[in-house]
Scaffold this motif. Structure first.
Motif, short mmCIF file in Angstrom:
data_model
loop_
_atom_site.label_atom_id
_atom_site.label_comp_id
_atom_site.label_asym_id
_atom_site.label_seq_id
_atom_site.Cartn_x
_atom_site.Cartn_y
_atom_site.Cartn_z
N ASP A 183 -8.82 -16.02 3.97
CA ASP A 183 -8.40 -16.23 5.36
C ASP A 183 -8.68 -15.00 6.22
OD1 ASP A 183 -7.14 -18.69 4.60
OD2 ASP A 183 -5.42 -17.54 3.86
N LEU A 184 -8.82 -13.85 5.56
CA LEU A 184 -8.89 -12.60 6.30
C LEU A 184 -9.65 -11.56 5.48
CD1 LEU A 184 -7.73 -10.94 8.79
CD2 LEU A 184 -5.82 -10.34 7.28
N ILE A 185 -10.42 -10.73 6.16
CA ILE A 185 -11.03 -9.55 5.54
C ILE A 185 -10.34 -8.33 6.12
CG2 ILE A 185 -13.17 -8.31 5.06
CD1 ILE A 185 -13.17 -11.18 4.03
N VAL A 186 -9.74 -7.51 5.26
CA VAL A 186 -9.02 -6.31 5.70
C VAL A 186 -9.94 -5.11 5.47
CG1 VAL A 186 -7.02 -4.83 5.32
CG2 VAL A 186 -6.78 -7.32 5.18
N LEU A 187 -10.24 -4.38 6.54
CA LEU A 187 -11.19 -3.28 6.49
C LEU A 187 -10.52 -1.98 6.93
CD1 LEU A 187 -14.22 -5.14 8.13
CD2 LEU A 187 -13.91 -4.65 5.70
N PRO A 188 -10.08 -1.14 5.99
CA PRO A 188 -9.48 0.16 6.35
C PRO A 188 -10.56 1.16 6.75
CG PRO A 188 -9.54 -0.10 3.98
CD PRO A 188 -10.05 -1.39 4.55
N ASP A 189 -10.14 2.21 7.45
CA ASP A 189 -11.11 3.22 7.89
C ASP A 189 -11.22 4.40 6.93
OD1 ASP A 189 -8.76 4.60 8.38
OD2 ASP A 189 -8.97 4.61 10.56
N GLU A 190 -10.61 4.28 5.76
CA GLU A 190 -10.85 5.22 4.66
C GLU A 190 -10.48 4.54 3.36
OE1 GLU A 190 -7.27 8.07 3.76
OE2 GLU A 190 -7.79 8.40 5.86
N PRO A 191 -11.13 4.90 2.26
CA PRO A 191 -12.11 5.98 2.12
C PRO A 191 -13.46 5.69 2.79
CG PRO A 191 -11.95 4.75 0.07
CD PRO A 191 -10.85 4.24 0.97
N TYR A 192 -13.86 4.40 2.89
CA TYR A 192 -15.06 4.09 3.67
C TYR A 192 -14.62 3.84 5.11
CZ TYR A 192 -19.57 2.08 4.97
OH TYR A 192 -20.79 1.86 5.56
N ALA A 193 -15.37 4.40 6.06
CA ALA A 193 -14.97 4.28 7.47
C ALA A 193 -15.54 3.00 8.08
CB ALA A 193 -15.45 5.50 8.24
N PHE A 194 -14.91 1.86 7.73
CA PHE A 194 -15.33 0.60 8.35
C PHE A 194 -15.04 0.65 9.85
CE2 PHE A 194 -14.67 -0.90 3.93
CZ PHE A 194 -15.88 -1.52 3.73
N THR A 195 -15.95 0.04 10.63
CA THR A 195 -15.79 -0.01 12.08
C THR A 195 -16.17 -1.41 12.56
OG1 THR A 195 -18.08 0.62 12.59
CG2 THR A 195 -16.48 2.42 12.25
N ARG A 196 -16.04 -1.66 13.85
CA ARG A 196 -16.43 -2.95 14.42
C ARG A 196 -17.89 -3.27 14.14
NH1 ARG A 196 -12.48 -6.39 15.10
NH2 ARG A 196 -10.67 -5.43 16.10
N ASP A 197 -18.72 -2.21 14.02
CA ASP A 197 -20.15 -2.40 13.83
C ASP A 197 -20.60 -2.23 12.38
OD1 ASP A 197 -20.52 -2.77 16.63
OD2 ASP A 197 -20.47 -0.59 16.90
N ASP A 198 -19.68 -1.93 11.51
CA ASP A 198 -20.03 -1.66 10.11
C ASP A 198 -18.97 -2.28 9.21
OD1 ASP A 198 -20.82 -0.69 7.67
OD2 ASP A 198 -20.76 1.43 8.22
N GLY A 199 -19.21 -3.51 8.81
CA GLY A 199 -18.28 -4.24 7.95
C GLY A 199 -18.11 -5.68 8.33
N PRO A 200 -17.62 -5.97 9.53
CA PRO A 200 -17.39 -7.37 9.91
C PRO A 200 -18.63 -8.24 9.89
CG PRO A 200 -16.17 -5.90 11.36
CD PRO A 200 -17.05 -5.04 10.53
N GLU A 201 -19.79 -7.64 10.17
CA GLU A 201 -21.02 -8.45 10.22
C GLU A 201 -21.36 -9.06 8.86
OE1 GLU A 201 -22.39 -4.92 8.24
OE2 GLU A 201 -21.05 -5.20 9.94
N ALA A 202 -20.80 -8.50 7.79
CA ALA A 202 -21.08 -9.03 6.45
C ALA A 202 -20.26 -10.28 6.14
CB ALA A 202 -20.80 -7.96 5.40
N PHE A 203 -19.30 -10.62 7.02
CA PHE A 203 -18.41 -11.76 6.76
C PHE A 203 -18.36 -12.68 7.98
CE2 PHE A 203 -17.01 -8.05 4.38
CZ PHE A 203 -16.97 -8.56 3.08
#
Length: 237
Positions: A183-203
């Motif tokens: 239902d949801l992808i949770v993307l923390p900003d550490e240890p990998y620094a997920f951002t609006r432009d790096d992470g969501p596009e994969a889902f």
């Protein structure tokens, strides 16, 4: 007491409770802001000579965050270690209390009492959302079973779809992540620094929540504000 901390969250906890006791911390110990102590390298690869040169009475380490060989080397050099390894919010709160008492705190600090109350006040979630929680990409690494961060999310009404995985940090393929139909992808900003432009596009097609990695994974004063902040971030997709 002279304390060196190799765990950022414990650095923050000690600095907030026992001012002046810290003599060393890692380069990744970013809280509190302006902390003026000697730096001893990273959590994974500390400069042990620098640690020893500070003549610590105790070094704070974590089973997951620090390497066993570094802990063994410090013990062999005659250094006392205080080892932490909480897997749940309650364990973290209790372990912080025990650690601070052992380090000389005269009583439970106000921030810890506030954190206990904040987590105790959370309502139970009737319908938890199923989530995939990446902590790294290239390769993809996600939260698995028995993690502190997984319990934080559970308490906030988010069910980690890999919570029963025998690995604490599985490495599934992207295709497997998609197959979970979360239902949801949770993307923390550490240890990998997920951002609006790096992470969501994969889902594509799945809501993504960008959240504070410090509030998800650190156990210390950040626990006082984590319930409110993370709840807000988890509903902002």
């Amino acid at each position: 007491m002279r304390i060196v901390s190799l765990v950022p969250s414990l650095t923050e906890a000690v600095a907030a409770t026992l001012p002046g006791a810290l003599v060393g911390a890692t380069d990744w110990c970013t809280h509190p802001a302006g902390l003026d102590v000697a730096r001893v390298g990273g959590s994974k690869y500390p400069d042990l000579d620098r640690v020893l040169a500070l003549r610590p009475d105790v070094v704070l380490v974590n089973v997951e965050e620090n390497r066993a060989q570094d802990a063994d080397a410090l013990r062999a050099a005659g250094v006392e270690l205080y080892v932490t390894y909480p897997r749940t919010v309650d364990e973290a709160l209790d372990e912080l209390g025990r650690m601070l008492t052992a380090l000389g705190a005269p009583g439970e600090p106000d921030w810890l009492t506030t954190a206990r109350a904040a987590w105790a006040a959370l309502p139970a979630s009737a319908t938890p959302r199923r989530a995939v929680v990446p902590v790294w990409r290239r390769p993809w690494i996600v939260l698995g079973g028995g993690t502190f961060a997984g319990d934080v999310l559970h308490r906030l009404g988010v069910a980690n779809v890999y919570a029963d995985d025998p690995e604490r940090y599985p490495r599934p393929s992207l295709a497997d992540l998609h197959a979970q139909a979360a239902d949801l992808i949770v993307l923390p900003d550490e240890p990998y620094a997920f951002t609006r432009d790096d992470g969501p596009e994969a889902f594509p097609g799945t809501p993504c929540a960008l959240i504070s990695g410090r509030h998800l994974t650190w156990y210390g004063p950040s626990l006082t504000e984590a319930p409110t902040l993370l709840t807000t971030q988890l509903t902002t997709t």
